[in-house]
Write an enzyme that holds these catalytic residues in place. Structure first.
Site, short mmCIF file in Angstrom:
data_model
loop_
_atom_site.label_atom_id
_atom_site.label_comp_id
_atom_site.label_asym_id
_atom_site.label_seq_id
_atom_site.Cartn_x
_atom_site.Cartn_y
_atom_site.Cartn_z
CB SER A 1 1.51 2.22 -6.45
OG SER A 1 2.29 0.83 -6.43
CG ASP A 2 -2.04 -3.18 -4.01
OD1 ASP A 2 -0.75 -3.97 -3.54
OD2 ASP A 2 -3.15 -3.89 -3.64
CE1 TYR A 3 4.86 -7.60 -5.22
CE2 TYR A 3 4.02 -7.90 -7.58
CZ TYR A 3 4.87 -8.17 -6.50
OH TYR A 3 5.93 -9.03 -6.93
CB ALA B 1 -1.39 -0.50 -8.54
#
Ligand code: BGC
Length: 839
Positions: free
Chosen positions: A356-358, A360
């Site tokens: 996942s992005d940070y 997210a």
């Protein structure tokens, strides 16, 4: 209350998150994010509701895909090792592989080299360490097999310290994977990705990426959060600087090149790193160019415009993908089974893992599709997000979700398998530590590549002839007194752009340094004045700048943006030169001295005034370590500029999103002078009443010191049977050719570009689309025939059933030096239709 506690914990984590090694420039925006969240918490946003009703697992695609995208990850030997290990793992250890944190932020090697601190024991680190403020201690987790990967932990000593905890002390000795945002160099900094895209030179990008991988892996980093392949059609979006611009064909070529450079032909070889393609998907289409904003588009546009670069990266074997922050058509990308399961794994056969992005996963609650962390976790992992970056959700929520049967162990096992495959394939188990000589200083041997990359990235936008009949560039050595003016003339920091690895200002050659060297070589004089700051209303420096200009034979003005004005959290609502730089520009031009304008920016800017009043303008982006030398080489004509614009430069921000490959309108303004206000019927066409529709400088555009002519644009066939076009998807159906001649006096490189338009199919197609390009270096007078193979990939489009297809229709092909290329050829795809109409 629960919500508040949770949010306050999150805030504490973000406020104090000060990354190690000066690698990130994110702390400020995270501080802002944290404050916003704090406000929400304090005003009392709805408490978390009780857990949503338990649901069965959503369909989770198996890794055993028929045509895996990465053969190395599908190796049966690796599979056997994965299964052997998986069988021994406890649930806690499995979840550990799916958890990612950054490091302790402030712990010295001495502190970290010994025994890990006792669990939950508050210590000095607790106040500074976001992870421990989150009641998580990364070292403790590493030592107990409850951490799978780390982000932005760099440096051999630091990564080895963590790795020893994981390998020596954890029960199963599974190594950590260290990931970092190395996107255009680690210590040696190359031009920002948008600048690299302007080179239209994928081989250059392969070389640059390989060097970055070599440098970073010496410091223990084996995984890059790169390439960012988001198409961006709107320069207000600050992250345009991190990608390849507006075009899917160029974007796909660049995506492939990064993967080849990072991963090579074998992930386990020394100096190779795993790539993480980001941000899946369509993050670049954030509405109004505003960071983290929503995206909404048709499936055809998604597939035809936004997905091709991700797909190309996956086909090239990308080991991992990062799910984006944005929602798309109402579904957040980090809990999106359509994107992650159906397309990525199902259609493309992706067999790496998704991170996942940070935070997210946590942000799914902000998106409003999960009322509590458990639901966010369930939705993310069952959609196909394997690793949770920093949310602190997978580790806290998965045990209970499994215990209560809301998700099955299979889901966790699948995700763990994907992570372990990458760890085995990268050779981490055999070589867990940073080995060899760590790159801790500028690498002299990498400078020539940094210089070449910068030279290729510059785009000459204007080079009008002066009254003596010659253009200002290349600079004549007879112009002995050179005035260098502007806030970016001697600014090392800005030259490195965003996400600049561990690049150091002291390694950067600024323009001022390089031009001073030149002046010495040529027996000239370099006069310098800063003139103004980038974002400061004071005009105190203007008089000195004007004086310096008046005393010169030529002025070089270095203006533009701070690097922090683009990149993550760098959306702008204005595309003008920031601060009072425009006033400085006008004051310098008023001296009557000939002016060369260099623009440093992470995006297209509005340059109307400059284009009217300045003879020579060059876009320099943020050029990296060798900025000054590369600029001097181009300014003095050692090398002719060859860069072409990867994004359209607008006339006004109100034109955005502005891109060349737009769909047709029923009322095209053909034959109308759009520079004049409408009169009568000229109003009722697709136009503005106050501005032409066109870009000031369009996609693919860029001048050279030489000139090029094109002739004999031809298609090798005039007619292709539809049956043949549909049957043959891998070999070209025809070739488009043209002869290009260097008609000027300099040896120079031209980027020959091939555009295609399809008319008469059931779905309207762009007015033109790039379908091939080639860099060609020609001596004065030299000609070369260039061929572009056109096959199913180049000629097909997505139909309403989301399938790529070709229909009986007409095609026009243009070959030339930009998206305005005018010499054309045509051919048809024919099929006898039931009514006998053979189109
Ligand atoms: C960015 C990503 C980056 C990640 C890790 C996020 O905020 O959107 O591009 O890779 O942080 O630093």
């Amino acid at each position: 209350m629960l919500l508040r506690l949770h949010l306050i914990r999150y805030i504490a984590a973000n406020i104090v998150r000060i990354p190690a090694a000066g690698l990130w420039m994110n702390s400020r925006r995270r501080y802002i994010l944290a404050c916003v969240t704090l406000c929400l918490a304090l005003v009392g946003v709805e408490p978390y509701a009780a857990a949503q009703a338990a649901t069965a697992d959503s369909p989770h695609q198996s890794n055993q895909v028929a045509h895996p995208s990465n053969a190395q990850l599908a190796d049966p030997k690796i599979e056997a090792r994965v299964e052997h290990l998986l069988r021994q793992m406890t649930l806690e250890e499995k979840i550990g592989q799916l958890v990612q944190y950054n490091d302790t932020g402030n712990a010295s090697a001495a502190q970290t080299s010994g025994t890990p601190p006792a669990e939950d024991k508050p210590g000095a680190m607790d106040t500074l360490n976001p992870v421990s403020a989150n009641h998580v201690n990364a070292m403790q987790l590493a030592a107990t097999g409850r951490l799978g990967s780390m982000l932005n932990t760099v440096g051999a000593e630091r990564t080895n310290t963590y790795q020893h905890l994981a390998v020596d002390q954890s029960r199963l000795h599974i190594p950590l994977l260290f990931g970092a945002d190395v996107i255009h160099g680690y210590r040696t900094i190359y031009p920002v990705p948008l600048g690299l895209a302007a080179s239209f030179d994928p081989e250059l990008v392969v070389a640059v990426s390989r060097m970055a991988a070599e440098e970073a892996s010496s410091a223990g980093v084996r995984w890059f959060y790169s390439p960012m392949v988001d198409i961006s059609r709107d320069p207000r979006w600050g992250r345009s600087v991190e990608g390849a611009g507006e075009d899917p064909y160029l974007g796909a070529a660049m995506a492939r090149a990064y993967i080849r450079g990072y991963q090579g032909d074998d992930l386990s070889k020394p100096g190779h790193v795993a790539a993480s393609v980001k941000h899946f998907a369509a993050y670049g289409a954030a509405e109004a160019g505003r960071e983290y904003n929503t995206t909404d588009m048709s499936e055809i546009t998604l597939r035809q415009v936004y997905l091709p670069p991700y797909h190309a990266a996956v086909e090239a074997g990308a080991a991992t993908i990062m799910s984006a922050f944005n929602s798309i058509n109402g579904v957040p990308s980090s809990a999106n089974p359509f994107l992650l399961s159906k397309i990525l794994r199902g259609e493309w056969g992706f067999n790496g893992f998704v991170v996942s992005d940070y935070t997210a996963v946590m942000e799914l609650t902000h998106h409003g599709i999960a009322l509590d962390p458990a639901t966010a976790t369930r939705k993310a992992i069952t959609s196909g997000v394997d690793v949770d970056m920093m949310s602190h959700y997978y580790d806290t929520q998965l045990p209970e979700l499994i215990r209560t049967g809301r998700i099955s162990m299979n889901v966790v096992d699948e995700a763990v398998r994907r992570v372990l495959r990458v760890k085995f394939a990268t050779g981490l188990f055999e070589h867990p530590y940073a080995e060899g000589v760590e790159v801790t200083a500028a690498v002299a041997g990498h400078r020539p590549l940094a210089r070449k990359a910068a030279e290729e990235s510059f785009v000459l936008l204007q080079n009008d002839k002066l009254t003596d009949g010659a253009p200002l560039l290349p600079l004549s050595p007879l112009r002995k007194r050179v005035a260098l003016i502007g806030p970016l003339a001697d600014n090392a920091e800005v030259m490195t752009g965003v996400w600049s690895g561990v690049g150091q200002d002291r390694d950067i050659i600024t323009l001022r340094q390089a031009l001073a060297e030149r002046a010495q070589q040529l027996g000239g004089t370099l006069l310098y004045a800063k003139g103004t700051e980038i974002n400061d209303p004071s005009q105190a420096g203007f008089p000195e700048a004007i004086q310096v200009a008046q005393a010169s034979d030529v002025v070089i003005l270095a203006l533009g943006e701070l690097s922090s004005m683009s990149g993550e959290g760098g959306s702008r609502a204005s595309l003008d030169l920031p601060g009072n730089q425009q006033q400085l520009l006008e004051a310098v031009v008023a001296t009557g001295k000939p002016v060369v304008l260099l623009i440093f920016s992470g995006r297209p800017l509005v340059l109307n005034w400059a284009a009217k009043h300045i003879p020579s303008i060059m876009e320099a982006w943020f050029p990296g370590t060798e900025a000054g030398h590369a600029l001097a080489n181009i300014l003095y004509g050692d090398v002719s500029p060859s860069g072409k614009l990867p994004m359209s430069f607008p006339r006004a921000v109100g034109q955005e999103p502005l891109y060349y490959n737009q769909l047709p309108t029923g009322r095209p303004p053909t034959g109308i002078d759009l520079s004049k206000p409408p009169v009568g019927d000229s109003r009722f066409v697709s136009r503005y009443i106050d501005l032409p529709n066109s870009a000031l400088f369009p996609f693919g555009y860029g001048l050279s010191y030489s000139s090029f002519s094109y002739r004999d644009v031809k298609a090798s066939k005039t007619s292709i049977p539809l049956s043949q076009a549909l049957a043959n998807r891998s070999t070209p159906l025809l070739e488009a050719t043209a002869t290009v001649t260097n008609t000027g006096e300099h040896t120079a490189t031209e980027v020959v570009q091939c555009y295609v338009r399809n008319l008469g199919a059931s779905i309207e197609q762009p007015v033109r689309s790039l379908k091939g390009f080639e860099r060609v270096t020609l001596l004065p007078g030299e000609s070369k025939q260039i061929s572009f193979p056109l096959g199913f990939n180049e000629l097909s489009f997505f139909n309403l059933e989301s399938s790529p297809t070709i229909e009986a229709s007409h095609y026009t092909v243009w070959i030339g030096s930009s998206s305005l290329a005018s010499q054309e050829a045509s051919f048809v795809v024919v099929s006898p239709t039931p009514d006998g109409d053979s189109r």
